[in-house]
Write an enzyme that holds these catalytic residues in place. Structure first.
Site, mmCIF file in Angstrom:
data_model
loop_
_atom_site.group_PDB
_atom_site.id
_atom_site.type_symbol
_atom_site.label_atom_id
_atom_site.label_comp_id
_atom_site.label_asym_id
_atom_site.label_seq_id
_atom_site.Cartn_x
_atom_site.Cartn_y
_atom_site.Cartn_z
ATOM 1 N N SER A 81 6.471 3.003 13.163
ATOM 2 C CA SER A 81 5.039 3.220 13.367
ATOM 3 C C SER A 81 4.788 3.932 14.683
ATOM 4 C CB SER A 81 4.354 1.852 13.390
ATOM 5 O OG SER A 81 3.046 1.970 13.887
ATOM 6 N N TYR B 201 0.829 -1.223 0.000
ATOM 7 C CA TYR B 201 0.000 0.000 0.000
ATOM 8 C C TYR B 201 0.862 1.271 0.000
ATOM 9 C CZ TYR B 201 -3.235 3.448 2.104
ATOM 10 O OH TYR B 201 -3.967 4.558 2.404
ATOM 11 N N ASP C 182 9.980 -7.504 -3.516
ATOM 12 C CA ASP C 182 8.783 -7.867 -2.748
ATOM 13 C C ASP C 182 8.540 -9.361 -2.912
ATOM 14 O OD1 ASP C 182 5.985 -7.935 -1.716
ATOM 15 O OD2 ASP C 182 6.142 -5.749 -1.886
ATOM 16 N N ARG D 260 -7.699 9.455 16.199
ATOM 17 C CA ARG D 260 -6.424 9.134 15.544
ATOM 18 C C ARG D 260 -6.002 10.256 14.601
ATOM 19 N NH1 ARG D 260 -7.076 5.876 18.821
ATOM 20 N NH2 ARG D 260 -6.866 3.605 18.742
ATOM 21 N N LYS E 208 8.768 -3.307 15.588
ATOM 22 C CA LYS E 208 9.174 -1.969 15.112
ATOM 23 C C LYS E 208 10.130 -1.324 16.115
ATOM 24 C CE LYS E 208 6.852 -1.870 11.275
ATOM 25 N NZ LYS E 208 7.544 -1.969 9.998
ATOM 26 N N TYR F 239 3.695 -7.009 16.996
ATOM 27 C CA TYR F 239 4.000 -6.196 15.807
ATOM 28 C C TYR F 239 4.727 -4.919 16.214
ATOM 29 C CZ TYR F 239 3.215 -2.552 12.339
ATOM 30 O OH TYR F 239 3.387 -1.492 11.482
ATOM 31 N N TYR G 204 4.995 6.412 11.259
ATOM 32 C CA TYR G 204 3.748 6.823 10.610
ATOM 33 C C TYR G 204 2.616 6.793 11.613
ATOM 34 C CZ TYR G 204 6.161 4.464 6.640
ATOM 35 O OH TYR G 204 7.048 3.993 5.712
HETATM 36 P P1 NAD Z 1 1.687 -3.732 3.008
HETATM 37 O O1 NAD Z 1 1.452 -5.051 3.633
HETATM 38 O O2 NAD Z 1 0.693 -3.231 2.023
HETATM 39 O O3 NAD Z 1 3.127 -3.695 2.323
HETATM 40 C C1 NAD Z 1 4.217 -4.425 2.841
HETATM 41 C C2 NAD Z 1 4.865 -5.145 1.673
HETATM 42 O O4 NAD Z 1 5.985 -5.889 2.152
HETATM 43 C C3 NAD Z 1 3.928 -6.125 0.986
HETATM 44 O O5 NAD Z 1 3.956 -5.890 -0.399
HETATM 45 C C4 NAD Z 1 4.516 -7.490 1.329
HETATM 46 O O6 NAD Z 1 4.275 -8.441 0.328
HETATM 47 C C5 NAD Z 1 5.988 -7.158 1.513
HETATM 48 N N1 NAD Z 1 6.732 -8.082 2.377
HETATM 49 C C6 NAD Z 1 6.417 -8.473 3.641
HETATM 50 N N2 NAD Z 1 7.361 -9.319 4.108
HETATM 51 C C7 NAD Z 1 8.299 -9.446 3.129
HETATM 52 C C8 NAD Z 1 9.515 -10.178 3.014
HETATM 53 N N3 NAD Z 1 9.955 -10.985 3.989
HETATM 54 N N4 NAD Z 1 10.227 -10.074 1.878
HETATM 55 C C9 NAD Z 1 9.794 -9.298 0.857
HETATM 56 N N5 NAD Z 1 8.648 -8.581 0.914
HETATM 57 C C10 NAD Z 1 7.910 -8.663 2.032
HETATM 58 O O7 NAD Z 1 1.858 -2.668 4.193
HETATM 59 P P2 NAD Z 1 1.890 -1.089 4.132
HETATM 60 O O8 NAD Z 1 0.641 -0.585 4.761
HETATM 61 O O9 NAD Z 1 2.276 -0.626 2.789
HETATM 62 O O10 NAD Z 1 3.053 -0.831 5.180
HETATM 63 C C11 NAD Z 1 4.407 -0.663 4.775
HETATM 64 C C12 NAD Z 1 5.278 -0.587 6.010
HETATM 65 O O11 NAD Z 1 4.815 0.484 6.840
HETATM 66 C C13 NAD Z 1 5.239 -1.840 6.879
HETATM 67 O O12 NAD Z 1 6.530 -2.061 7.388
HETATM 68 C C14 NAD Z 1 4.283 -1.463 7.994
HETATM 69 O O13 NAD Z 1 4.573 -2.162 9.183
HETATM 70 C C15 NAD Z 1 4.558 0.022 8.153
HETATM 71 N N6 NAD Z 1 3.435 0.779 8.727
HETATM 72 C C16 NAD Z 1 2.191 0.671 8.156
HETATM 73 C C17 NAD Z 1 1.107 1.355 8.711
HETATM 74 C C18 NAD Z 1 -0.270 1.232 8.132
HETATM 75 O O14 NAD Z 1 -1.248 1.532 8.852
HETATM 76 N N7 NAD Z 1 -0.429 0.849 6.874
HETATM 77 C C19 NAD Z 1 1.303 2.161 9.851
HETATM 78 C C20 NAD Z 1 2.586 2.258 10.394
HETATM 79 C C21 NAD Z 1 3.645 1.559 9.814
HETATM 80 N N1 UFG Z 2 -12.201 1.173 14.703
HETATM 81 C C1 UFG Z 2 -13.549 0.885 14.825
HETATM 82 N N2 UFG Z 2 -14.077 -0.099 14.042
HETATM 83 C C2 UFG Z 2 -13.324 -0.813 13.141
HETATM 84 C C3 UFG Z 2 -11.949 -0.515 13.036
HETATM 85 C C4 UFG Z 2 -11.423 0.483 13.834
HETATM 86 O O1 UFG Z 2 -14.260 1.508 15.600
HETATM 87 O O2 UFG Z 2 -13.864 -1.712 12.470
HETATM 88 C C5 UFG Z 2 -11.633 2.264 15.503
HETATM 89 C C6 UFG Z 2 -10.548 1.824 16.464
HETATM 90 O O3 UFG Z 2 -11.110 1.399 17.691
HETATM 91 C C7 UFG Z 2 -9.699 3.101 16.579
HETATM 92 C C8 UFG Z 2 -9.830 3.740 15.205
HETATM 93 O O4 UFG Z 2 -11.015 3.172 14.632
HETATM 94 O O5 UFG Z 2 -10.276 3.966 17.534
HETATM 95 C C9 UFG Z 2 -8.650 3.464 14.285
HETATM 96 O O6 UFG Z 2 -8.420 2.064 14.225
HETATM 97 P P1 UFG Z 2 -7.453 1.401 13.134
HETATM 98 O O7 UFG Z 2 -7.521 -0.077 13.332
HETATM 99 O O8 UFG Z 2 -7.760 1.931 11.788
HETATM 100 O O9 UFG Z 2 -6.030 1.992 13.524
HETATM 101 P P2 UFG Z 2 -5.169 1.857 14.854
HETATM 102 O O10 UFG Z 2 -4.890 3.251 15.319
HETATM 103 O O11 UFG Z 2 -5.772 0.934 15.820
HETATM 104 O O12 UFG Z 2 -3.835 1.182 14.321
HETATM 105 C C10 UFG Z 2 -3.230 1.540 13.088
HETATM 106 C C11 UFG Z 2 -2.491 0.325 12.517
HETATM 107 C C12 UFG Z 2 -1.302 0.000 13.386
HETATM 108 C C13 UFG Z 2 -0.433 1.219 13.511
HETATM 109 C C14 UFG Z 2 -1.229 2.367 14.090
HETATM 110 C C15 UFG Z 2 -0.397 3.627 14.182
HETATM 111 O O13 UFG Z 2 -3.338 -0.796 12.450
HETATM 112 O O14 UFG Z 2 -0.545 -1.009 12.780
HETATM 113 O O15 UFG Z 2 -2.370 2.625 13.254
HETATM 114 O O16 UFG Z 2 0.228 3.877 12.978
HETATM 115 F F1 UFG Z 2 0.582 0.935 14.334
#
Ligand code: NAD
Ligand code: UFG
Length: 357
Positions: free
Chosen positions: A124, A11, A31, A230, A152, A148, A176
């Protein structure tokens, strides 16, 4: 000289690839597609009109990762690859430690061997655990509350040790907040597997009629309307933040940490309301129990990134909802992963420069 993007099909990675290509960077994507679809990369090529090499490689496969460094002139690495589902990490902690931590250690070993020492890492806001106060600054206490989040936190510590051991490394740890939204073209976006865990994809699937109603996890938090608050950030703003961090690691040494958020907190109910206005659809919901492990309120102090990276989020909440909706509306099944009778994905056409090591 190229920028290696691990997890570039995911993503955030795919949105960042677009910004990199538009800025004229040469990129290489690595990837294993464990949580993504090669179609996203085909669309990155389509949107930018540029092609790039993609390696279907697992970071745990050291020899193959080495081969990627051996055959390319890599200068810097944006490291997105990792597993990210909080709930899954509670039931599969070893997979998370293995994939996220061992994967990063292998990547750094090879970077060291090839003298590639510029790294931008996807951390994160989850590393802050339950914050003492908001807005959260980078020097707030850390304390992840799930495996998880601990991966990080541990990776941040490992990278600090690496940077201190060898001052020629240059590392940016980006924390993030809550990335949502999609590219304005509506051609790429978040494509969660199965039932979404996160709020935004859930709301958009309810608005699209794919799911019946949203469950709001608790309305008795000490927040403006009782629902969780959030800091939602547009994924394209986040992608642009990576380019700023990349510039920094290319021109300075050492290790530093940056929050990437907007500094504004929205409640679940505010998100539902805005999404309804923007999409013209209703989002039915019910209030249920709090979700275990959730915190009440979390938003960033983004000033350090503004001052030191010259970066600031510019897209507001309506734009985030609008772009999410455009992607959802045109892609009710994400990247069209129709499952066949054996529950396997139908084969997709790969992007132009596709390599298996
Ligand atoms: P995502 O799952 O869409 O993308 C992660 C990608 O990494 C995927 O394409 C997956 O196939 C690849 N991958 C995983 N393990 C691998 C491996 N061993 N070798 C090669 N490829 C591998 O996730 P995203 O939302 O794009 O997140 C990207 C990064 O940001 C992640 O490290 C995630 O932990 C971090 N992050 C995401 C969020 C969020 O809410 N999306 C928030 C904070 C941090
Ligand atoms: N929520 C609902 N219903 C749902 C999903 C979420 O009410 O079906 C609420 C949660 O309780 C929270 C808010 O919406 O209050 C946001 O929830 P998310 O699951 O979208 O996000 P979080 O803040 O819980 O966590 C996300 C990622 C984590 C990351 C974190 C900070 O899932 O991996 O943001 O970056 F670490």
């Amino acid at each position: 000289m190229a920028v290696l993007v691990t997890g570039g099909a995911g993503y955030i990675g795919s949105h960042t690839c677009i910004e990199l290509l538009n800025e004229g960077y040469e990129i290489i994507v690595l990837d294993n597609f464990t949580n993504s679809n090669p179609e996203s990369l085909k669309r990155v090529e389509e949107i930018t009109g540029k092609i790039f090499k993609t390696y279907e490689v697992d970071l745990l496969d050291k020899e193959s990762v080495k081969e990627v460094f051996e055959t390319n002139n890599i200068e810097s690495v944006l490291h997105f690859a990792g597993l990210k589902a909080v709930g899954e990490s509670v039931s599969l902690p070893l997979s998370y430690y293995q994939n996220n931590i061992t994967g990063t250690v292998i990547l750094c070993e090879i970077m060291q061997e090839y003298g590639v020492k510029n790294l931008v890492f996807s951390s994160s806001a989850t590393v802050y655990g339950t914050p003492d106060k908001v807005p959260i600054k980078e020097d707030s206490k850390l304390g992840a509350t799930n495996p998880y989040g601990r991966t990080k936190h541990m990776i941040e510590e490992i990278l600090r040790d690496v940077a201190f051991s060898d001052p020629s490394w240059s590392i940016a740890l980006l924390r993030y907040f809550n990335p949502i939204g999609a590219h304005v073209s509506g051609r790429i976006g978040e494509d969660p597997n199965g039932i979404p865990n996160n709020l935004m994809p859930y709301i958009s699937q309810v608005a699209a009629g794919k799911r019946q109603q949203l469950q709001i996890f608790g309305n008795d938090y000490p927040t403006k309307d009782g629902t969780g608050v959030r800091d939602y950030i547009h994924v394209v703003d986040l992608a642009v933040g990576h380019l700023k961090a990349l510039e920094k690691v290319q021109y300075t040494k050492g290790i530093d940490t940056f929050n990437l958020g907007t500094g504004i907190g929205y409640s679940v109910l505010e998100m539902v309301e805005t999404f309804e206005q923007v999409s013209g659809r209703t989002v039915p919901y019910s209030i249920t129990e709090r979700r275990s492990g959730d915190i009440s309120i979390c938003y960033a102090d983004p000033n350090k990134a503004r001052e030191q990276l010259n970066w600031q989020a510019t897209r507001g909440i309506e734009k985030m909802c609008e772009d999410t909706w455009r992607w959802q509306y045109h892609h009710p099944n994400g990247y069209d992963n129709k499952l066949n009778i054996n529950n396997e994905r139908t084969p997709v056409q790969h992007a132009a420069g596709f390599f298996n090591v």
